[in-house]
Design a protein around this motif. Structure first.
Motif, PDB file in Angstrom:
ATOM      1  N   VAL A  66      -9.406  -8.936  -0.808  1.00 24.66           N
ATOM      2  CA  VAL A  66      -8.574  -9.980  -1.413  1.00 24.66           C
ATOM      3  C   VAL A  66      -8.919 -11.333  -0.796  1.00 24.66           C
ATOM      4  O   VAL A  66      -9.090 -12.329  -1.514  1.00 24.66           O
ATOM      5  CB  VAL A  66      -7.070  -9.664  -1.269  1.00 24.66           C
ATOM      6  CG1 VAL A  66      -6.214 -10.824  -1.783  1.00 24.66           C
ATOM      7  CG2 VAL A  66      -6.715  -8.374  -2.017  1.00 24.66           C
ATOM      8  N   ASP A  67      -9.032 -11.391   0.514  1.00 18.03           N
ATOM      9  CA  ASP A  67      -9.405 -12.651   1.177  1.00 18.03           C
ATOM     10  C   ASP A  67     -10.714 -13.189   0.605  1.00 18.03           C
ATOM     11  O   ASP A  67     -10.814 -14.372   0.254  1.00 18.03           O
ATOM     12  CB  ASP A  67      -9.574 -12.447   2.690  1.00 18.03           C
ATOM     13  CG  ASP A  67      -8.267 -12.245   3.433  1.00 18.03           C
ATOM     14  OD1 ASP A  67      -7.196 -12.603   2.890  1.00 18.03           O
ATOM     15  OD2 ASP A  67      -8.311 -11.729   4.559  1.00 18.03           O
ATOM     16  N   ALA A  68     -11.711 -12.323   0.504  1.00 12.07           N
ATOM     17  CA  ALA A  68     -13.023 -12.754   0.025  1.00 12.07           C
ATOM     18  C   ALA A  68     -12.959 -13.217  -1.433  1.00 12.07           C
ATOM     19  O   ALA A  68     -13.488 -14.279  -1.772  1.00 12.07           O
ATOM     20  CB  ALA A  68     -14.041 -11.622   0.175  1.00 12.07           C
ATOM     21  N   ALA A  69     -12.318 -12.436  -2.286  1.00  6.81           N
ATOM     22  CA  ALA A  69     -12.258 -12.783  -3.704  1.00  6.81           C
ATOM     23  C   ALA A  69     -11.439 -14.047  -3.958  1.00  6.81           C
ATOM     24  O   ALA A  69     -11.726 -14.803  -4.889  1.00  6.81           O
ATOM     25  CB  ALA A  69     -11.679 -11.603  -4.498  1.00  6.81           C
ATOM     26  N   ALA A  70     -10.428 -14.274  -3.140  1.00  7.73           N
ATOM     27  CA  ALA A  70      -9.576 -15.457  -3.307  1.00  7.73           C
ATOM     28  C   ALA A  70     -10.153 -16.686  -2.613  1.00  7.73           C
ATOM     29  O   ALA A  70      -9.622 -17.792  -2.759  1.00  7.73           O
ATOM     30  CB  ALA A  70      -8.173 -15.175  -2.768  1.00  7.73           C
ATOM     31  N   GLY A  71     -11.217 -16.488  -1.842  1.00  5.94           N
ATOM     32  CA  GLY A  71     -11.797 -17.600  -1.106  1.00  5.94           C
ATOM     33  C   GLY A  71     -10.926 -18.069   0.041  1.00  5.94           C
ATOM     34  O   GLY A  71     -10.921 -19.242   0.403  1.00  5.94           O
ATOM     35  N   LEU A  72     -10.209 -17.125   0.634  1.00  2.92           N
ATOM     36  CA  LEU A  72      -9.314 -17.445   1.748  1.00  2.92           C
ATOM     37  C   LEU A  72      -9.939 -17.041   3.072  1.00  2.92           C
ATOM     38  O   LEU A  72     -10.777 -16.131   3.118  1.00  2.92           O
ATOM     39  CB  LEU A  72      -7.979 -16.693   1.569  1.00  2.92           C
ATOM     40  CG  LEU A  72      -7.145 -17.079   0.357  1.00  2.92           C
ATOM     41  CD1 LEU A  72      -5.962 -16.123   0.207  1.00  2.92           C
ATOM     42  CD2 LEU A  72      -6.664 -18.515   0.475  1.00  2.92           C
ATOM     43  N   PRO A  73      -9.529 -17.672   4.154  1.00  2.00           N
ATOM     44  CA  PRO A  73     -10.026 -17.264   5.473  1.00  2.00           C
ATOM     45  C   PRO A  73      -9.647 -15.812   5.771  1.00  2.00           C
ATOM     46  O   PRO A  73      -8.595 -15.329   5.325  1.00  2.00           O
ATOM     47  CB  PRO A  73      -9.303 -18.209   6.443  1.00  2.00           C
ATOM     48  CG  PRO A  73      -8.818 -19.350   5.618  1.00  2.00           C
ATOM     49  CD  PRO A  73      -8.609 -18.822   4.231  1.00  2.00           C
ATOM     50  N   ALA A  74     -10.512 -15.140   6.493  1.00  2.00           N
ATOM     51  CA  ALA A  74     -10.240 -13.751   6.879  1.00  2.00           C
ATOM     52  C   ALA A  74      -8.888 -13.658   7.569  1.00  2.00           C
ATOM     53  O   ALA A  74      -8.543 -14.489   8.402  1.00  2.00           O
ATOM     54  CB  ALA A  74     -11.336 -13.242   7.797  1.00  2.00           C
ATOM     55  N   GLY A  75      -8.120 -12.648   7.201  1.00  2.86           N
ATOM     56  CA  GLY A  75      -6.807 -12.434   7.795  1.00  2.86           C
ATOM     57  C   GLY A  75      -5.661 -13.055   7.021  1.00  2.86           C
ATOM     58  O   GLY A  75      -4.491 -12.793   7.317  1.00  2.86           O
ATOM     59  N   SER A  76      -5.954 -13.854   6.000  1.00  3.88           N
ATOM     60  CA  SER A  76      -4.886 -14.519   5.235  1.00  3.88           C
ATOM     61  C   SER A  76      -3.997 -13.527   4.514  1.00  3.88           C
ATOM     62  O   SER A  76      -2.773 -13.629   4.553  1.00  3.88           O
ATOM     63  CB  SER A  76      -5.488 -15.507   4.225  1.00  3.88           C
ATOM     64  OG  SER A  76      -6.171 -16.542   4.872  1.00  3.88           O
ATOM     65  N   THR A  77      -4.607 -12.571   3.834  1.00  3.02           N
ATOM     66  CA  THR A  77      -3.809 -11.599   3.079  1.00  3.02           C
ATOM     67  C   THR A  77      -2.920 -10.796   4.005  1.00  3.02           C
ATOM     68  O   THR A  77      -1.733 -10.593   3.718  1.00  3.02           O
ATOM     69  CB  THR A  77      -4.719 -10.681   2.251  1.00  3.02           C
ATOM     70  OG1 THR A  77      -5.439 -11.489   1.312  1.00  3.02           O
ATOM     71  CG2 THR A  77      -3.918  -9.633   1.495  1.00  3.02           C
ATOM     72  N   SER A  78      -3.450 -10.354   5.138  1.00  5.67           N
ATOM     73  CA  SER A  78      -2.631  -9.556   6.060  1.00  5.67           C
ATOM     74  C   SER A  78      -1.553 -10.411   6.729  1.00  5.67           C
ATOM     75  O   SER A  78      -0.529  -9.877   7.156  1.00  5.67           O
ATOM     76  CB  SER A  78      -3.489  -8.846   7.101  1.00  5.67           C
ATOM     77  OG  SER A  78      -4.172  -9.776   7.900  1.00  5.67           O
ATOM     78  N   TYR A  79      -1.740 -11.713   6.792  1.00  2.14           N
ATOM     79  CA  TYR A  79      -0.685 -12.586   7.321  1.00  2.14           C
ATOM     80  C   TYR A  79       0.525 -12.571   6.386  1.00  2.14           C
ATOM     81  O   TYR A  79       1.663 -12.490   6.844  1.00  2.14           O
ATOM     82  CB  TYR A  79      -1.214 -14.015   7.481  1.00  2.14           C
ATOM     83  CG  TYR A  79      -0.140 -15.006   7.874  1.00  2.14           C
ATOM     84  CD1 TYR A  79       0.275 -15.102   9.196  1.00  2.14           C
ATOM     85  CD2 TYR A  79       0.469 -15.820   6.924  1.00  2.14           C
ATOM     86  CE1 TYR A  79       1.276 -15.997   9.569  1.00  2.14           C
ATOM     87  CE2 TYR A  79       1.466 -16.714   7.284  1.00  2.14           C
ATOM     88  CZ  TYR A  79       1.864 -16.804   8.600  1.00  2.14           C
ATOM     89  OH  TYR A  79       2.848 -17.673   8.952  1.00  2.14           O
ATOM     90  N   TYR A  80       0.291 -12.626   5.085  1.00  3.27           N
ATOM     91  CA  TYR A  80       1.385 -12.658   4.114  1.00  3.27           C
ATOM     92  C   TYR A  80       1.900 -11.264   3.763  1.00  3.27           C
ATOM     93  O   TYR A  80       3.087 -11.101   3.503  1.00  3.27           O
ATOM     94  CB  TYR A  80       0.937 -13.379   2.843  1.00  3.27           C
ATOM     95  CG  TYR A  80       0.766 -14.862   3.037  1.00  3.27           C
ATOM     96  CD1 TYR A  80       1.870 -15.702   3.020  1.00  3.27           C
ATOM     97  CD2 TYR A  80      -0.482 -15.413   3.272  1.00  3.27           C
ATOM     98  CE1 TYR A  80       1.727 -17.071   3.219  1.00  3.27           C
ATOM     99  CE2 TYR A  80      -0.634 -16.775   3.469  1.00  3.27           C
ATOM    100  CZ  TYR A  80       0.475 -17.601   3.447  1.00  3.27           C
ATOM    101  OH  TYR A  80       0.325 -18.951   3.651  1.00  3.27           O
TER     102      TYR A  80
END
Length: 193
Positions: A31-45
């Motif tokens: 999800v982080d990669a596909a959304a173009g977010l920094p690693a760990g962003s999805t697990s933060y939320y």
């Protein structure tokens, strides 16, 4: 068009991943990669996979109800034809431009059937559609609108599944709005018996 907040972006991206690759493709890292977010962003939320799947259910319900509301309020008077046309337009949208989202919804629903801790989120997400269908059918004069809504939602789900993943998924031509309107009219009429 405004930029979605991070939670919405993550949920939308997760839904897209599930539609494309099934649940095996749903990881925080993907999800982080596909959304173009920094690693760990999805697990933060969304700390756990269960929380991420719950976010998908909530977002799917929000988007689906948005589609239901996109055609305006339900007919104010007892007009079965208008109700059938609205349902047909909704089915058409979900079989065409909303196809991937509906595939993801079915995939996630199957996961909830196998994972008891996910079932409450799925249940909550499904109540909105049934409430809308109950209100519409009550306006059309259904004697038992809750029961009629259960049937109508079940039939709608069956058509979607059959056309997206079931026996007719490969053999049926592209959705036809006139055909769907005829089918929707029969479904509305039968629900009101």
């Amino acid at each position: 068009m405004s930029t979605p907040d991070r939670r919405t972006l993550i949920a939308d991206t997760a839904i897209d991943l599930v539609a494309a690759a099934g649940l095996r493709g749903l990881t925080h890292r993907a999800v982080d990669a596909a959304a173009g977010l920094p690693a760990g962003s999805t697990s933060y939320y969304f700390r756990t996979r269960t929380a991420l799947i719950g976010a998908c259910y909530q977002r799917l319900a929000e988007l689906d109800l948005g589609d239901v509301d996109a055609d305006g309020p339900p007919p104010a008077e007892a007009d079965r034809g208008a109700a059938a046309a609205t349902l047909a337009a909704l089915l058409y949208r979900w079989l065409t431009t909303g196809r991937a989202r509906q595939l993801a919804r079915f995939e996630l629903s199957l996961e909830a059937a196998r994972t008891p801790e996910l079932a409450p989120e799925l249940h909550r997400a499904g109540l909105g559609a049934r409430a809308r269908a109950t209100a519409i059918l009550a306006g059309l004069g259904a004697e038992r609108p809750e029961e009629a809504a259960e049937l109508l939602v079940g039939w709608t789900e069956g058509i979607l599944y059959d056309r997206l993943a079931g026996a007719l998924a490969r053999s049926r031509p592209a959705p036809n709005l006139a055909e769907l309107t005829s089918v929707a009219r029969r479904m509305v009429d039968a629900a009101l018996l």
